[in-house]
Design an enzyme around this catalytic site. Structure first.
Site, PDB file in Angstrom:
ATOM      1  CG  ASP A 282      -1.808   1.153   1.344  1.00  0.00           C
ATOM      2  OD1 ASP A 282      -2.763   1.183   0.558  1.00  0.00           O
ATOM      3  OD2 ASP A 282      -1.568   2.050   2.163  1.00  0.00           O
ATOM      4  CD  GLU A 324      -2.544   1.904  -3.411  1.00  0.00           C
ATOM      5  OE1 GLU A 324      -3.571   2.566  -3.614  1.00  0.00           O
ATOM      6  OE2 GLU A 324      -1.671   2.282  -2.607  1.00  0.00           O
TER       7      GLU A 324
HETATM    8  C1  GLC Z   1      -4.138   3.343  -0.281  1.00  0.00           C
HETATM    9  C2  GLC Z   1      -5.491   2.728   0.003  1.00  0.00           C
HETATM   10  C3  GLC Z   1      -6.424   3.795   0.495  1.00  0.00           C
HETATM   11  C4  GLC Z   1      -5.853   4.423   1.746  1.00  0.00           C
HETATM   12  C5  GLC Z   1      -4.421   4.898   1.515  1.00  0.00           C
HETATM   13  C6  GLC Z   1      -3.729   5.213   2.805  1.00  0.00           C
HETATM   14  O1  GLC Z   1      -4.183   4.251  -1.303  1.00  0.00           O
HETATM   15  O2  GLC Z   1      -5.983   2.101  -1.139  1.00  0.00           O
HETATM   16  O3  GLC Z   1      -7.709   3.286   0.733  1.00  0.00           O
HETATM   17  O4  GLC Z   1      -6.632   5.509   2.128  1.00  0.00           O
HETATM   18  O5  GLC Z   1      -3.633   3.926   0.886  1.00  0.00           O
HETATM   19  O6  GLC Z   1      -3.391   4.054   3.485  1.00  0.00           O
END
Ligand code: GLC
Length: 626
Positions: A282, A324
């Site tokens: 993430d 991500e």
């Molecule tokens: C990523 C997640 C999102 C979250 C962010 C902070 O982008 O997909 O939902 O708010 O990280 O952790």
């Protein structure tokens, strides 16, 4: 608590190998011989060379060996079989993502949904964060208070282990989030830092004066400009501003401190030993802060991810890493180890630009931005795959498309702004029922919330023709994702055309976050309709099943087969070539089009129609699905 941080006198991992069973010891030694130099090299690039890196390398190797030795026999065997077949995840992969509670109540409930997932062809299940979250608002679990303890609301460690086991038996890999960039303000590291412990204060990024904050802020974008403006939060007990890229209760970790990397990677490996087979890394782009930059996608991010990959290749080589990084197209290839920071990195990465561009194409009935995104998308290295998707738990972020919009002459991103108004349902003629996210200022495009079905017009349809067109739009977007991706990912509910979260449910949710609009609870009644011919649910579900089947049967759908934009004679039609034998045509307009293929192929596409063709030399093109 973190371990001490000095180079051990006698190498701990060598000692551990000497005491281990010969088969594991030999295998782990082989992996270290292969990955060790790479690991050290990437750490040297990140941290200044010398004792510090030597100590860090030693400790990471010791942690990896410990994990390798503790791996259950089943997981150890899985690693070996995947090592001998590294493309194990490349053919016919289909992903599904859901919140545990909305999907099935808790982890045990997910076990009961495995047959359902199997019937959809799912091979990969990403459950949104299920480890212990902050008390109070916690960003849907993304404010993690403990990396390794299951959130009590969702189950126990035993439930998790049972679930991973049951999924594995069903041929489904469980993907867990691993939030790299930050921890919750009530994680023990943050608690210790607040108590005044300097060791833990050094786990976080902090500024010590307003001037310092202002200097950083000059170059930093804002993720939640309305609900969490700025990137720093003042902590009276620390007399300092903690770096908080996302919400104030999510404290950014300081990766310039090698102990942070050691602790995070060690925790990740322990979670792998619980049976998790893939990690969604993430917010990967934000890990390294550098003055004078926007602190995103810095080279050190890639060196650290490559070091992480090397450690995982030693401890648990059957585990996949997924980036991500919701970034513009040209920033994505480095997450596969392409570009200026080469080396084995992530197996998977979200293609967020393609996702956002497909929505723009729908709003505009014009594919130019989408086509530009595809043209800017390079082939991925062998063994890696794009993760494609139509919607997920986050908003559709429009700004990733700025470079493409700008290159096409839209200097002020008016096209993105219009698309965002369209999907918020505030543009004339819009059929969508979404909502803008983090945009009280109507002149900026930020994000859009809403379930696919609401955005394509299913909820506003007045007639059966309207409804059919809306469903056609939904299927068109999914057909593009399934044609293009190595891992097409479905978001819970989209396979049933599920609508936005009901208003009364929204009210009961904690924390004002607009993204809750597309986080509805499971609706069993809709799921039941999927087997009844003539229903919308049956139409969508069976089409997705057919896509999944085709992806399994044709080698051209291997994840790393390249996909290229080819000439399209119509501005509303995206034409793609996958490998040498597949072509896909996608009509984003409400008009029927006669699209002449480049080889004299006469193709007619209905409004929002598509076709996948198999075109082998010497034989007439064969329609696979339309
Ligand atoms: C990523 C997640 C999102 C979250 C962010 C902070 O982008 O997909 O939902 O708010 O990280 O952790």
């Amino acid at each position: 608590m973190p371990s001490t941080f000095s180079a051990p006198k006698v190498s701990a991992w060598r000692m551990a190998l000497m005491n281990a069973s010969p088969d594991r010891a030999d295998e782990l030694a082989k992996r270290i011989a292969k990955q060790g130099p790479l690991l050290q090299n990437r750490l040297n690039r990140t941290y200044s060379e010398g004792d510090q890196v030597e100590a860090l390398t030693e400790q990471l190797l010791a942690a990896a060996v410990d994990i390798g030795l503790k791996r259950s026999q089943e997981l150890w065997d899985l690693d070996l079989s995947r090592q001998s077949k590294p493309d194990w995840h490349q053919q016919g992969a289909v992903g599904y993502t859901a919140y545990v509670d909305h999907f099935a109540g808790n982890l045990r409930g997910v076990v009961d949904r495995i047959d359902y997932l199997k019937s959809l062809g799912v091979t990969y299940l990403h459950l949104l964060p299920f480890f212990k979250a902050a008390e109070g608002p916690n960003d849907g679990g993304f404010a993690v208070a403990n990396f390794e303890v299951v959130e009590p609301r969702l189950g126990t460690q035993a439930d998790l282990q049972q679930l991973t086991q049951a999924l594995r038996t069903a041929g489904i890999s469980l993907c867990s989030d691993f939030v790299l960039n930050h921890v919750a303000h009530d994680h023990e590291w943050a608690v210790e830092a607040r108590k005044g412990n300097p060791e833990f204060q050094n786990f976080f990024c902090m500024a010590h004066s307003q001037a310092e904050v202002d200097a950083w802020e000059k170059n930093l974008p804002q993720i939640f400009p309305d609900t969490a403006p700025g990137n720093f939060t003042y902590q009276p007990s620390l007399k300092a501003w903690v770096w908080t890229t996302f919400y104030p209760y999510q404290w950014d970790l300081n990766y310039a401190n090698p102990k942070v990397f050691l602790e995070v990677v060690s925790a990740m490996m322990r979670v792998a030993n619980m049976g998790v087979e893939a990690f969604r890394l993430d917010s990967t782009a934000f890990l390294w802060k550098r003055e004078g930059t926007n602190c995103q996608n810095q080279p050190e991010v890639h060196w650290l991810l490559q070091a992480m990959r090397a450690v995982m290749e030693i401890a648990c080589p059957g585990v996949l890493l997924k980036a991500e990084a919701i970034m513009p197209t040209h920033q994505l290839p480095p997450y596969f180890g392409l570009g200026d920071t080469p080396g084995p990195e992530c197996h998977l990465a979200y293609h967020s630009s393609m996702m956002a561009a497909s929505w723009v194409a729908l709003a505009e009935e014009n594919v130019s931005i989408l086509q530009a995104v595809m043209q800017n998308t390079p082939a991925v290295p062998e063994g890696s795959s794009w993760l494609t998707y139509v919607r997920c738990h986050d908003d559709i972020g429009w700004n990733v498309l700025r470079p493409e919009a700008q290159a096409l002459g839209d200097a002020n991103h008016q096209r993105l702004l219009k698309a965002s108004h369209f999907f918020a349902g505030i543009a004339p003629g819009s059929y969508a029922q979404g909502a803008s996210f983090q945009t009280t200022d109507l002149l900026t495009a930020h994000g859009t919330n809403g379930m696919t079905s609401a955005l394509v017009g299913m909820s506003t349809a007045q007639t059966s023709i309207d409804l059919q067109l809306a469903v056609d739009r939904l299927i068109l977007l999914q057909s593009l994702s399934f044609f293009t991706g190595g891992l097409p990912l479905l978001y819970m509910g989209d396979e049933l055309g599920m609508g936005n979260t009901a208003a009364e449910v929204l009210e009961s949710r904690q924390g004002p976050d607009g993204r809750e609009l597309h986080r509805p609870d499971w609706q069993e009644a809709l799921a039941q309709l999927r087997t009844q011919e003539g229903t919308v649910q049956h139409r969508i579900f069976s089409k997705l099943q057919a896509f999944a089947e085709l992806r399994k049967s044709l080698p051209a759908f291997q994840g790393d087969v390249s996909v290229q934009a080819i000439e399209s004679k119509q501005p509303t039609v995206l034409a793609l070539q996958r490998g040498t034998e597949l072509k896909g045509f996608f009509n984003f307009s409400r008009q029927k089009v006669d699209q002449l293929g480049d080889d004299g192929l006469a193709i007619t596409l209905k409004p929002y129609g598509f076709v996948w063709l198999q075109t082998c030399v010497g034989t007439p093109a064969r329609t696979l699905i339309d």
